[in-house]
Design an enzyme around this catalytic site. Structure first.
Site, PDB file in Angstrom:
ATOM      1  N   VAL A 119      -6.159 -37.536  32.737  1.00 51.97           N
ATOM      2  CA  VAL A 119      -5.712 -38.235  31.541  1.00 51.97           C
ATOM      3  C   VAL A 119      -4.581 -37.427  30.903  1.00 51.97           C
ATOM      4  O   VAL A 119      -4.743 -36.243  30.624  1.00 51.97           O
ATOM      5  CB  VAL A 119      -6.860 -38.416  30.528  1.00 51.97           C
ATOM      6  CG1 VAL A 119      -6.337 -39.023  29.230  1.00 51.97           C
ATOM      7  CG2 VAL A 119      -7.969 -39.268  31.114  1.00 51.97           C
ATOM      8  N   ALA A 162      -3.592 -32.928  27.937  1.00 51.48           N
ATOM      9  CA  ALA A 162      -4.020 -33.597  29.171  1.00 51.48           C
ATOM     10  C   ALA A 162      -5.372 -33.018  29.571  1.00 51.48           C
ATOM     11  O   ALA A 162      -5.802 -31.980  29.056  1.00 51.48           O
ATOM     12  CB  ALA A 162      -2.995 -33.390  30.283  1.00 51.48           C
ATOM     13  N   LYS A 163      -6.038 -33.682  30.475  1.00 54.40           N
ATOM     14  CA  LYS A 163      -7.305 -33.177  31.027  1.00 54.40           C
ATOM     15  C   LYS A 163      -7.588 -33.963  32.297  1.00 54.40           C
ATOM     16  O   LYS A 163      -7.140 -35.100  32.457  1.00 54.40           O
ATOM     17  CB  LYS A 163      -8.448 -33.376  30.036  1.00 54.40           C
ATOM     18  CG  LYS A 163      -9.540 -32.332  30.149  1.00 54.40           C
ATOM     19  CD  LYS A 163      -9.095 -31.020  29.541  1.00 54.40           C
ATOM     20  CE  LYS A 163     -10.236 -30.012  29.476  1.00 54.40           C
ATOM     21  NZ  LYS A 163      -9.812 -28.762  28.822  1.00 54.40           N
ATOM     22  N   GLY A 164      -8.336 -33.377  33.202  1.00 51.75           N
ATOM     23  CA  GLY A 164      -8.671 -34.080  34.427  1.00 51.75           C
ATOM     24  C   GLY A 164      -9.858 -33.453  35.122  1.00 51.75           C
ATOM     25  O   GLY A 164     -10.425 -32.468  34.647  1.00 51.75           O
TER      26      GLY A 164
END
Length: 466
Positions: free
Chosen positions: A111, A156-158
């Site tokens: 994301v 962001a992150k994932g």
């Protein structure tokens, strides 16, 4: 309340305090891009689209292109900010051969929340229960966190849904490389810079760096949290824990106190909790209780943290440490202390246990450890909470230092890294307190208004407001 709902709630409260108009508020809240289907981004025309427009767009839009998994709105003088992605298809599938010759498939996504202030920044986690809503919340939280820290990033992150403990080193490498092959065009030095998170480490970043280099050439600044030999920064391993120390010092100084002589409880003895406990102990603080996944221990006279660290490494946990008494892990948060440091999972402080908490100060080393309902209860009790988007920003800040060093091709010594981190954390606290005075709010809302205001200003200045 889950992490996404709580983060959205805090954002909306901050927006109300700042008086943001509804269009700008919506623009800041919705993710820039949710990457959940990488392998088939091939344009095609179609009529069946799940209509969920996630960003306001110009009335002069000429036409709509369909992309597998997404609706892509093409606008005149198109900027990346004006690309609207709508999830239709399921998440990316990463299939790898296992060591025994069988094939295994894993689901991954990333994301990207906001890039108004700079490249997006956030960790990649490997965990069997990677939750899309939580990662969405953490991506948003990174946007506000980097703004509070005043470093030029967005959020962001994932992650990948897997259990790293059940995979061999070679299997983890194959999985990481396949995942990188899927996202290499979506990350980059000035686009999106991943970092380690739960279940990943410096070696994971080294694999991403190497796989990315096959497509784009050697670019050490594409990830942070790397091994030192590949351009990682000195001081990065301890950075989040050291940032917690500096944040705690700033908070206590505001109240005429110091670390020395204060009693601390640390919930979570992983990287962040163990470094925070070690550095607090070195400053004269008394750590009276600690917990991790293996159990919890207590010693009212203070735990010997260096000895506990050795025991934890040798025994893969604190359970069985002879220098303290075992206690119920569920009681760790309500043990008698001056400062409570939750440094493990989110949502651990809630309305069920908030009334029993005895600490005068809570320093949130974990992401979203306190539910909004608990916030209200603790506020009425007079407990001061130092929020996560400021308190645990040390790791993101030193990641920024690493990125800067890589771009410059000039590495800093550890003393410079630590001194710069102290400066950023100290200035960050002053900025948060200034917002608290301006808007007559608590530290959490002070931090959120500071972060949201900085992102909103950048959004308006770049001409992105709706």
């Amino acid at each position: 309340m889950n992490a996404l709902a709580a983060t959205n709630r805090n954002f909306k409260l901050a927006s109300r305090i700042l008086g943001l108009d509804s269009k700008l508020e919506k623009s800041l809240l919705i993710p820039f891009r949710e990457i959940k289907q990488f392998e088939s981004l091939i344009p095609f025309w179609g009529n069946k689209v799940k209509e969920r427009l996630v960003r306001s767009f110009r009335a002069s839009a000429k036409f709509v292109d369909m992309v597998a998994g997404y609706c892509l709105l093409k606008l005149p003088f198109l900027s990346l900010r004006e690309v609207i992605y709508i999830e239709v298809y399921p998440a990316i599938e990463c299939t790898i051969p296992k060591d025994d010759g069988t094939l295994a498939s894993f689901v991954g996504f990333r994301v990207q929340h906001d890039n108004a202030r700079g490249p997006m920044k956030g960790g990649i986690r490997y965990h069997p229960e990677v939750d899309p809503d939580e990662v969405n919340a953490l991506a948003q939280l990174m946007t506000w966190k980097t703004a509070v820290a005043n470093i030029p990033y967005g959020g962001a992150k994932g992650g990948i849904g897997c259990d790293p403990g059940q995979l061999s080193l070679s299997e983890l490498e194959r999985l990481t490389r396949v995942f990188t092959q899927k996202i290499h065009d979506l990350i980059g030095v000035s686009t999106d810079v991943p970092a380690p998170d739960m279940g990943t480490n410096a070696q994971t970043m080294a694999w991403i760096l190497d796989e990315y280099a096959k497509f784009h050439g050697y670019s050490p600044a594409v990830v942070t949290g790397k091994p030192i030999d590949l351009g990682g920064s000195l001081g990065r391993e301890a950075a989040t824990g050291r940032g917690v120390l500096f944040a705690t010092e700033a908070l206590l100084n505001e109240h005429g106190k110091s670390i020395a002589g204060q009693r601390f409880v640390v919930q979570g003895f992983g990287n962040v909790g163990s470094w925070a406990a070690q550095l607090i102990s070195e400053k004269g603080g008394k750590v009276v209780a600690v917990s991790d996944i293996s159990g919890a221990i207590k010693n009212g006279k203070g735990i010997d943290i260096p000895s506990l660290l050795k025991h934890s490494v040798a025994n893969r946990g604190i359970k069985g440490f002879s220098g303290a008494d075992p206690i119920d892990p569920n009681s760790i948060l309500v043990e008698d202390c001056d400062i409570l440091i939750p440094a493990a999972l989110g949502g651990v402080i809630n309305r069920e246990n908030a009334n029993e908490i005895k600490a005068k100060f809570i320093v949130e080393a974990a992401n979203h450890p306190t539910d909004p309902e608990a916030d209200e209860i603790l506020s009425k009790k007079g407990v001061t909470i130092l929020p996560d988007i400021y308190a645990n920003s040390g790791g993101a800040t030193v990641s920024y230092f690493e990125w800067v060093q890589n771009i410059q091709g000039f590495m800093w010594d550890e003393e410079k890294v630590n001194n710069e981190l102290r400066t950023y954390m100290t200035n960050g606290f002053k900025d948060v307190k200034e917002m608290c005075r301006t808007h007559n709010c608590d530290l959490r809302m002070g931090a959120f208004t500071l972060g949201v205001n900085r992102v909103a200003r950048a959004t308006v200045l770049r001409g992105w407001e709706a």
